[in-house]
Structure formats: C-alpha cells, structure tokens
Design a protein around this motif. Structure first.
Motif, PDB file in Angstrom:
ATOM      1  N   TYR A   1       0.830  -1.027  -0.137  1.00 15.93           N
ATOM      2  CA  TYR A   1       0.143   0.030  -0.032  1.00 15.93           C
ATOM      3  C   TYR A   1       0.865   1.267   0.040  1.00 15.93           C
ATOM      4  O   TYR A   1       0.608   2.175  -0.554  1.00 15.93           O
ATOM      5  CB  TYR A   1      -0.978  -0.171   1.093  1.00 15.93           C
ATOM      6  N   ALA A   2       2.059   1.259   0.616  1.00 16.39           N
ATOM      7  CA  ALA A   2       2.978   2.407   0.748  1.00 16.39           C
ATOM      8  C   ALA A   2       3.417   2.634  -0.669  1.00 16.39           C
ATOM      9  O   ALA A   2       3.596   3.607  -1.286  1.00 16.39           O
ATOM     10  CB  ALA A   2       4.054   2.118   1.576  1.00 16.39           C
ATOM     11  N   CYS A   3       3.547   1.461  -1.672  1.00 16.52           N
ATOM     12  CA  CYS A   3       4.275   1.714  -2.860  1.00 16.52           C
ATOM     13  C   CYS A   3       3.071   2.188  -3.870  1.00 16.52           C
ATOM     14  O   CYS A   3       3.112   1.687  -5.123  1.00 16.52           O
ATOM     15  CB  CYS A   3       4.857   0.489  -3.204  1.00 16.52           C
ATOM     16  N   ALA A   4       1.892   2.442  -3.330  1.00 15.71           N
ATOM     17  CA  ALA A   4       0.816   2.884  -4.105  1.00 15.71           C
ATOM     18  C   ALA A   4       0.344   4.356  -3.696  1.00 15.71           C
ATOM     19  O   ALA A   4      -0.010   5.061  -4.555  1.00 15.71           O
ATOM     20  CB  ALA A   4      -0.255   1.861  -4.265  1.00 15.71           C
ATOM     21  N   LEU A   5       0.208   4.433  -2.620  1.00 13.66           N
ATOM     22  CA  LEU A   5      -0.519   5.627  -1.726  1.00 13.66           C
ATOM     23  C   LEU A   5       0.392   6.358  -0.974  1.00 13.66           C
ATOM     24  O   LEU A   5       0.200   7.232  -0.195  1.00 13.66           O
ATOM     25  CB  LEU A   5      -1.545   4.901  -0.951  1.00 13.66           C
TER      26      LEU A   5
END
Lengths: 466, 466
Positions: free
Chosen positions: A219-223
């Motif tokens: 999720y960090a690598c998207a948001l």
C-alpha cells in the motif's frame, strides 16, 4: 435536571446550583456521626469519584443508602456545589439516590474497596476495570491510541488494515498459530499420509500474522504513506512480562523515505503520544506516579523535551566495550544486543532516547536494505530509558537484484515472494517503516510493568480465559 | 525547493512561482507535436494526479522521459503555475524529472493505464491500490475509520480492544476458526482417544472470536462508555458479496442506556461518518458517482438529512403483509426478515433509514433483554436504503434471574457464563450496544458492492492469498 458525567461536573460544565444526575458505581460510603453520609461515585469518565453529600432525611436513607457498599450501581441526583474538600472542585448536595443494582454478598465481592495485588486482579479480568489502576490504564491506553490515529491522520497517512489470517509465513519470524476448520478428530489425509490442507477452509495451511509490514509495503508503494494499527500474534512459549501471544502493533510505512526519515517520524510520534497523555490524562498519571512508578511523569516530560541521540551499531558496540562495565552477555561486533546493553546506552551513556542504526545484516531480516559496506543493513531500534527497545524499523531493500541475493543467502524461495518482488519490478521506490508494540508503549507511559495488565484480556501460554 | 504532496499543491499550499518536488508514480504520459510532454503523477494523497508540463530541452528528455510509462516512479520538480486545464487548480512547469524506478516490460505491466475488471484486480491485491478505484476506496475507508474514532472520542467513549483469540464460544454464533499450535501430523491424544488440547498452547481449545460484545460489556459495566474497533471472524463457507471470513467490526457498549439511546447513537454515528466522507473525500465520491454507483453522493446526502424512522417488528410484519407486494419468502410474525423485506421497508415504505425494534425472542440471542410481553426482546436492526441491514444491536439482559432463565431455555450452561453472570451479580446496570460491520459501511459509502473490494486483503473460502 440533566444527566451528567462525573468529569463534566468536575470541569464546571454544570453551573453551581443546578440539579444533575450522576450515574455510576459506589467506590466508598462513609457515614458521619451527624447523620450524613458521603458517597463516592465513579463512572469511568475520569480518575476521581464524585462526592455526594447525602442527608439522612431521604426516604430510603435507612433502608437503602446505609446498606450501599462498593460496587453498587446508583443514580445520584443533587445540586452542584463547590467542594470543601481539597483537590476536588465540585460535589453534589444529594436530593435523591436511586439504587440500580446491589452487590450480591458484599463480604465476598472480589472488588471490595481494598488493595488487590495486580496478579490477583489478572484472574478477575472481567471485574478489574472497576479498580482505580485498571481504569486509569484504560484511559491512558485510549488516549494513546487516539493520539496515534490523530498523529498519522494529520500527516496525511492512510490507515491500512492488513490481514490477520495469512497463508504465507513470509517473515519467517518465530512460531505462528495455525488457523483451521479441519475436524481435528478426523483429519483428512493425502495419499502420502500428510494432512490434506486442500480440504481446509482456505484450501491451504493458514496462520495468524506476526506482522503486517510486507502487506503494508504494497500500500505504501501505491499511496505513499500508510500505517497499520491492529492485532498481531506470536506463538512463543515465553512467560515474560514483556510478551503476549496477542498484542496490538502500529506499523507506519512510507514511500520515498529513508532510515533517517522514519527515525524522525518515530521521534515525532512518540513525543506526540506522550504529550497527549501528559495533557489529557494528568490525574491518571499522577496516580501512577504515586502508586506504581515514582518517575512516571518526570520521565515522560524528560522524553518529550529531549533530542533523540543517534548512534551507529558499530559505534555503540565500541561504547559498550570501552565503558568498563561488566555485562552478563559479552559484547562483540555482530551480537544481537540484549536488554542490559540497550538500557546502558539509553540510561547511562546517552541519558536520552537513542536510535541505534545500521545493524549487522546477519542478525536482521532479508528485507532490510543492504548498506554500501556490504556488512550492515539500514535497520534501527529506538531505545528508551527505563524500558529498552520500544520500536524496531528499517529501510526496505528496494533493489530487486539485491533483494534476490538476500533471499538466496537466507535460503528463501523467490517464488514465495513473487508479489513482494513485484513491488520492486514495477516503479520501485526507496521506502521505510517501523513497528511499535502498542502494549509496551502503554506499559512505558503508565509504569505498569507487566504488559498483561495494560491490555483488557491478555493471551499467553495456557491463558485464554474470558 | 521543497517536497510537496500532490494534494498540498492542489490546495494552494505552495505559492505560484515557487519550486516544488512531487514524488509519486506516473499515471499517464502524453506527448504533443510541439515537443512537450505531459506527465500525470499521483502519490495517493488525493484522487487526481498532478500534471507536469515537461519541455523537451531537459537533459534526459529523449533517453528517459519519452520512455516513461504508467507505474514508473519519479521525482518531478517544477514551478507551481495555475492550470489551464479544467478542474485542476495548479500544475507544474517542470524543470527536472528524476526517474526512480522503471516498470519491467511495460507491455505486460498488470496495472497499465486501462480499465480492469474489479474481479481481475482482486487477483492482484498487491498492485490494485495503484488503481483509481482502490485508491479512492482506501481514502474513504481511512476517512470513515478516523471519523468513527473521533466520534466516540468526542463523546467520552474509551476504545477497548477485546481479545481475538477466545477459549469460549460464548455467543455460539456460527462456525469458528480453531487456533492451535499442535503438530497436526502428530496430534497428542488422551487415553479416551480424543485430541488432547491440554497440550495445546492455551491448554484448551481456542478459537477466533465472532464478536467482542460480551467482553466489551465487562468494560462498559465499569467505565460506562466503551467501543471496540477490531477484526472479527466467521468460518462460514459462504461466497457472497456481503461476507468475509475476516472483517472489522465497531461495537459500542453503553451503561445506563436503553435501546432507544443506542438507536440514537447509531443514527448520530452514521451521520457523523457520512458527513466526514462528504466533506473530506468529495473527489473520491464524485468518482464513485461517475463510475460505480450513480446515486453515491445523493444517497449519502439524503441519509444525513433524513430522520430515521422507527418501527416495531410486529408493526413491520403487518406493513409487509398488507403492502400487496409478492415476496420470495413468506411473511409471518416470527420470521427472520430477509433482505427483500428489509429493503422494502427502507426503500419503498419509509423511504428513509429505519430502526426495526423488539424482535421475537426465539430468533435472537440469549443476552438480549426480554420485554414485558414475554415474547419479544429489546433488539434492533438499522436498515439503510440501498443496502438493507447495516447495524444490529440490543439492550442487554441485566436481570440475573431472567438471564439465567434465558440461558436455560436455550440449553446453555450457566457455568460457562460465570463471568458474564458476575456483571449481573455485582452492581448490574441497564446497558445496550450494537455492532457495525465496517466493510459494509465502506461498501455503502462507495457503492462498491462486493466487500472483498473494500478491504485491502480479503479472506474468504479458499482465498487467503498475499
């Protein structure tokens, strides 16, 4: 007449002379010779009970009020008056006491108004929130959790709930609990004589997670900025004051952040949470300072006003070797520091919270970013005076070829990490995060040293009651 | 030059003419014939990507910029200028683009900039947060969770984390997952030939909880107002769009509160959360209204401005019997209403959210308070137009003798509920609470109809990937 919480009366939200009804439980009853009774009633909204001054001309004075004991539930109505007693702002000049619930056999009521050992209270987890100490713990716990959510929200993080049930022991960290719906008395077996997990609920072996980190990374690598705040599990058979089989973790994960960025984030978060406790739970902390840990308030105040020290693992090892102190465990480059080492650094050497950085790669997980020296990884531990390690974090290895090399070195299968590797194949970014054991935080703030006493219903070996 | 989130640029936090660096991922690249490229870069901080206008005189224009594809990570620096495009406030006049991470084989990148079916995205749970729809879901999900914590905090509730692992199936509600560390290949057996759970981690059979309610009651009966917000589990083998094996629940529990009090609390909470989404996630909701559910915004606005209807179960049955509509399932007093009945009441009859109260005791749990008629219990369901049941709650039976009678009627052992019964023996109080399935709430607000798409990593039968 209006319903009032105890804290709202203390805070002056009801004007002197107005009639209010407080609803709660009797902490103590005291009768004066002059024919007046004093009822201390609490409702959980704050540490102190409110005092009701009850005249003997009430209808039920003889039949009921004089029979009230600790734990009885009441609705107490009266006029708000300024308190003559010290420490309290307001009290009630009582005009009516309605008894809502009696206590069966007050002589054997487990929570009678005397001091109980905290170990004994643990056996009565359903009643212990009625005590001063567990009530105070719960208010501090709530305050810290709210502060943590607020902290991340204000900084634009998104709360991401990572799964509890997982079919992959990606981290390989310690013992895990199996989750299954198979009939244990009648296990389905394969032709090879092995348990047939294909017949299980998830169609394969499933476990309770030990960390949400790998999932949070997706999720960090998207948001960009996310955090988890949820339960985590360890099936370790260790009966210490610092371990639980089920505990809550906070795990932020930040894209485009390096180790120093998240070291700063950890410092900001801890100070933010401690400031919230100092501001919002003052009375509770005063109780802990009086009864549990003398320095409870001072050490928080020192924490929030100190700058964190930073030291490389390699330098920390030198400090420990040269300090002249005899440790139980020998100090050599490459060791996993033990609690005595960590506490020496924080309490005696730096006299401040310390971030130890860049640990030997051989004692750390595969996903931590390899430093240019080829020997250390960009990992950190935050050590706090009085408790030792409170946070562990790292910059994650964002380079696919280095990650693959580390997986191989550690004997892990690339295929098992296909989705984790995908994050490095598609628009990879430097990113970092850390984990905070929430109960250790509550323990640190309250001074209550056994973390079984800072979670409502502790789970530990041979212990899953209530 | 300062680091900026996309949302901070859109919000005008960086003055026109200042230099900022935005870090994120390329959504699209478009090249004009005039030798200018337009990069749309997102970072998760808001729905829209920011547009970077990239002149062809940058050093790496030919070698890198013209090769950028969806999903590449970049650091894009430029001057903040007012946007000429419609809908966007600001854009960047780019002076530097640093490529951080490329996309391996862009032709096969699973998240290439085209529309994917939501079912297909489910198979790629590690990459789907990079899509518009899942990004928007996550921002709304975060907004709702923050709003719920804030709502309870403002009203003096304490967050109480109830245990996930439990050794007692107190509620007896449906299938549970077993939690164990026994070696399945080699199970220890007793003399009687039964699995020897005494050898298991907790010394007895243990399961994943289906509700925190009974535990939360112990805290409400001490601290008055508490709520849980945590994961809950169901081992039901049902593959519907409304069921998950692991989902998050919000369960407030309030002492001295009756059914009407918590019906009001439920109404206030839902409106508070929906208002937060309408205010804080406007762009995301506009996307849902455009692409997923036309009425996404209108129905929320109607919800927050409508007064909840209230109806007794008995009257609701009459309404259904007399409405002239043909239902699949027959309507008789005593039935557990099905979705068609619930939606008729909310959508066609009342045209508003409805609280249905006082259900037949035989279709409800033992702990719900028996009404004076001896036939119904003080239970409620909140039905919302467009989704049906969204909340279930009840006043709890606080009278020990009635509770015992109900336990007996249902064939449950009093001894198994010793601690629950203690709450009624010692200072019992009327108290009430309800449960909200958090994913159903997110599904309702976004219009995304399958709850597997509103939780990061869904768990369902034969599905525990990632």
């Amino acid at each position: 007449m209006s319903i009032a919480t105890v804290v709202s009366v203390f805070n002056g939200e009801h004007s002197v002379g107005s009639q209010v009804t407080v609803r709660g439980w009797v902490r103590t009853r005291r009768d004066s010779k002059a024919g007046i009774s004093f009822l201390a009633v609490y409702d959980g909204s704050c540490f102190n009970p409110i005092q009701g001054v009850v005249p003997n001309n009430l209808n039920n004075y003889q039949d009921e009020i004089l029979k009230l004991t600790a734990g009885c539930s009441v609705e107490m109505t009266g006029e708000v008056v300024e308190s003559q007693g010290k420490g309290q702002t307001f009290e009630l000049q009582v005009t009516e006491v309605k008894v809502v619930g009696w206590v069966d056999d007050p002589d054997t009521y487990p929570m009678a108004a005397k001091r109980h050992s905290i170990e004994h209270l643990r056996e009565l987890a359903h009643l212990r929130p009625r005590t001063n100490i567990i009530g105070a713990v719960m208010r501090v716990r709530n305050c810290l959790s709210q502060a943590i959510h607020r902290f991340y929200h204000e900084r634009g993080f998104l709360w991401a709930s990572t799964p509890l049930i997982t079919a992959s022991d990606c981290e390989g960290a310690g013992e895990m609990f199996r989750v299954s719906t198979l009939d244990m008395q009648n296990l389905p077996m394969t032709d090879k004589g092995e348990v047939d997990y294909d017949k299980d609920f998830f169609g394969k072996e499933a476990f309770l997670t030990v960390s949400g980190q790998l999932n949070a990374e997706t999720y960090a690598c998207a948001l960009s900025k996310v955090y988890t705040f949820g339960p985590t599990f360890r099936a370790e058979n260790s009966n210490t004051s610092r371990h639980l089989a089920e505990f809550w973790m906070v795990e932020p994960e930040v894209a485009f952040a390096d180790l120093d960025d998240v070291a700063g984030l950890a410092e900001d978060m801890l100070k933010y949470a401690f400031n919230a406790a100092l501001t919002e739970c003052r009375e509770d902390l005063e109780f802990f300072a009086q009864r549990v840990e003398k320095t409870a308030i001072e050490r928080l105040e020192a924490f929030v006003s100190s700058d964190f020290a930073q030291v490389d693992y390699t330098d920390a090892i030198q400090i420990l070797k040269n300090c002249g102190k005899k440790f139980e465990f020998d100090v050599e480059w490459g060791i996993d520091m033990s609690s005595e080492h960590e506490r020496f650094l924080a309490e005696e050497h730096f006299k401040a919270p310390v971030v130890v950085k860049n640990y030997p790669k051989d004692i750390k997980a595969f996903y931590m970013r390899l430093n240019d020296d080829g020997k250390t990884v960009a990992a950190m531990d935050v050590l706090a005076p009085g408790i030792g390690e409170i946070i562990g974090g790292a910059q994650r290895e964002e380079r696919l070829e280095v990650l693959d090399m580390r997986l191989e070195e550690m004997g892990l299968e690339k295929e098992d990490y296909w989705w984790y590797r995908d994050l490095r194949r598609y628009g990879t970014v430097p990113h970092s995060g850390f984990g905070l054991g929430f109960e250790r935080l509550v323990s640190y703030v309250t001074g209550v040293s056994n973390i079984r006493d800072v979670i409502p219903f502790p789970r530990a070996p041979r212990s899953a009651n209530f």
